[in-house]
Scaffold this motif. Structure first.
Motif: not given
Length: 495
Positions: A389-409
């Motif tokens: 989520g930290l890495v995703a937020n840095e590149k894609g912001g809040l949406k990436a921070c929520l969506v990508i870790p969700f699918f990771s889970g």
């Protein structure tokens, strides 16, 4: 004979008290680096002690996070009468210890030999990095032990013919595991250098392929597209009125964890926590819930203090190792190190998004009557998803921070259910269960199981090809990013 006995005693001490203990491994690397740089003895001593103490502080934070919330996860298991496989590195290691002799007729002691040889393979791949393109040395000893244990089981399962040949077994295992350490941590160089603005470290943990995948997807799906799309990061959210308190990391973490875990603990009920001796019958349960939830913010702050304490010393001293022994390289460290950089609230958002994905996946397994039910462990759900989520937020912001870790889970639970049930580790109650070991390693295992030694060759070739491909995508900047990050940024800006 006397000389051999002395050497054996020295090696045993080093393997037990340095190689397997991350604080002292980091301290040893810091000491070695400063010695190679010719630092004065008192500067070397001070830097080494700061590195060790910083890692010990980090361990207090990590251990506190794990210890505080493990009873909650155990409560979920008991409350809903689930007998299942816990995805957690320590549960996974214990499962291998309990079952490897019974299932394969092998002792667990061979895991330490595997760890040593694989570490040597990692060193050699980095030493000859102009040829191999591997730039990172895996230094997190406790993670190496966990991974060596799980790899030991997976490869014994995949290649039955190796069980009777210990030499061939060690060669195959150490080459695959050593290459995974070198290549996986190497994949995190670019995301970590950009996140930390050239702090000079990579991640050597359980989600290295996951970090690079999250970095790639966040950039491609949610990134700014060369300025064409506005990306709003977690820290840039303008929250109205009282919501502005969420801009403060400690307050945000405390509130979210109190609400989220407060509900879970109330569902579990006070009797469980009293029986588990986590609280007393006479203690107010609401206060216990509130205090336990706040511990998350406390230990996260401790963890970040540890990072700030040792990263400067380690990266400064590693210049000596890079110049004299391992040119153009950086150390691979625990994923918790990156929490001292970027937007700290992204850590909490990524964790909660990943936990939501895990819970949905677990409910799905129960509804579908899966033969393997997964219980989420705190280590995978936090350290995988918070990091991604930290890495995703840095590149894609809040949406990436929520969506990508969700699918990771989701992937963590479904992937662990498939692989742990298939190879038999679920029968012993645990599996490592972190992102790479729910995605990459099941593919490795299937390839070796169905293709035999051809599968081994394919796994090794694919691993070693990854840094070659990455190098060819940016041959001029590939080593520059570790050697001189400011020059790398200038070159990138000009390009």
């Amino acid at each position: 004979m006397v000389v051999l006995s002395v050497l054996n005693a020295i090696w045993t001490f080093f393997a037990t008290y340095v190689l397997q203990k991350a604080p002292y491994m980091v301290g040893f690397l810091t000491l070695l680096g400063y010695c190679l740089m010719g630092k004065k003895w008192y500067d070397t001593l001070a830097g080494t002690l700061k590195a060790i103490i910083g890692m010990l502080i980090l361990n207090v934070g990590s251990g506190g996070l794990t210890g505080t919330f493990r009873p909650i996860l155990a409560g979920l298991k008991e409350r809903f009468n689930l007998t299942a496989c816990v995805i957690d590195p320590y549960y996974g290691q214990n499962a291998v210890t309990a079952g490897v002799e019974e299932v394969f007729g092998k002792g667990f002691s061979a895991v330490m030999t595997l760890l040593l040889i694989a570490f040597i393979v990692n060193i050699l791949l980095v030493r000859f990095n102009k040829l191999t393109k591997c730039r990172t040395l895996f230094t997190t000893g406790h993670v190496q032990v966990q991974q060596a244990a799980t790899a030991y089981w997976l490869i014994l399962f995949a290649l039955p013919a190796l069980r009777a040949n210990n030499v061939a077994l060690m060669i195959v295992m150490s080459v695959i595991l050593g290459a995974y350490w070198a290549v996986g941590s190497n994949l995190t160089v670019k995301p970590m250098q950009e996140l930390s603005d050239g702090a000079g470290f990579a991640i050597a943990h359980q989600q290295m392929f996951g970090i690079r995948l999250g970095y790639f997807l966040a950039d491609k799906l949610f990134g700014d597209k060369g300025g064409k799309r506005k990306v709003k990061k977690v820290g840039e959210m303008e929250l109205p009125g009282f919501f502005s308190i969420f801009n403060e990391n400690m307050v945000c973490t405390a509130i979210l964890m109190t609400v989220f875990f407060g509900i879970i603990m109330c569902v579990i009920g006070k009797p469980f926590f009293v029986n588990a001796k986590a609280t007393k019958e006479s203690e107010n349960f609401a206060f216990y819930v509130f205090n336990t939830s706040l511990q998350f913010a406390v230990y996260l702050a401790i963890l970040q203090l540890g990072v700030r304490t040792f990263v400067t010393e380690l990266t400064a001293s590693f210049q000596g190792i890079a110049e004299k022994l391992l040119p153009s390289s950086v150390p691979g460290v625990d994923c918790a190190v990156c929490y001292g950089f970027g937007d700290s609230n992204a850590v909490t958002f990524g964790f909660l998004a990943g936990l939501t994905g895990q819970i949905i996946a677990i409910i799905t397994l129960i509804v579908m009557k899966s033969p393997t039910i997964i219980i989420c462990g705190f280590v995978p759900v936090f350290f995988d998803n918070a990091t991604i989520g930290l890495v995703a937020n840095e590149k894609g912001g809040l949406k990436a921070c929520l969506v990508i870790p969700f699918f990771s889970g989701l992937i963590q639970v479904f992937g662990a259910a498939i692989i742990a049930g298939w190879v038999g580790l679920a029968n012993y109650g645990g599996y490592l269960g972190m992102f790479d070991w729910d995605t990459v390693w099941p593919l490795f295992t299937a390839g070796m199981h169905y293709l035999g030694y051809i599968g081994v060759g394919i796994v090794v070739v694919v691993l070693l090809a990854i840094p070659q491909i990455e190098y060819r995508m940016d041959p001029k900047g590939y080593f520059l990013i570790t050697e001189d990050y400011e020059a790398y940024k200038e070159r990138k800006a000009n390009a």
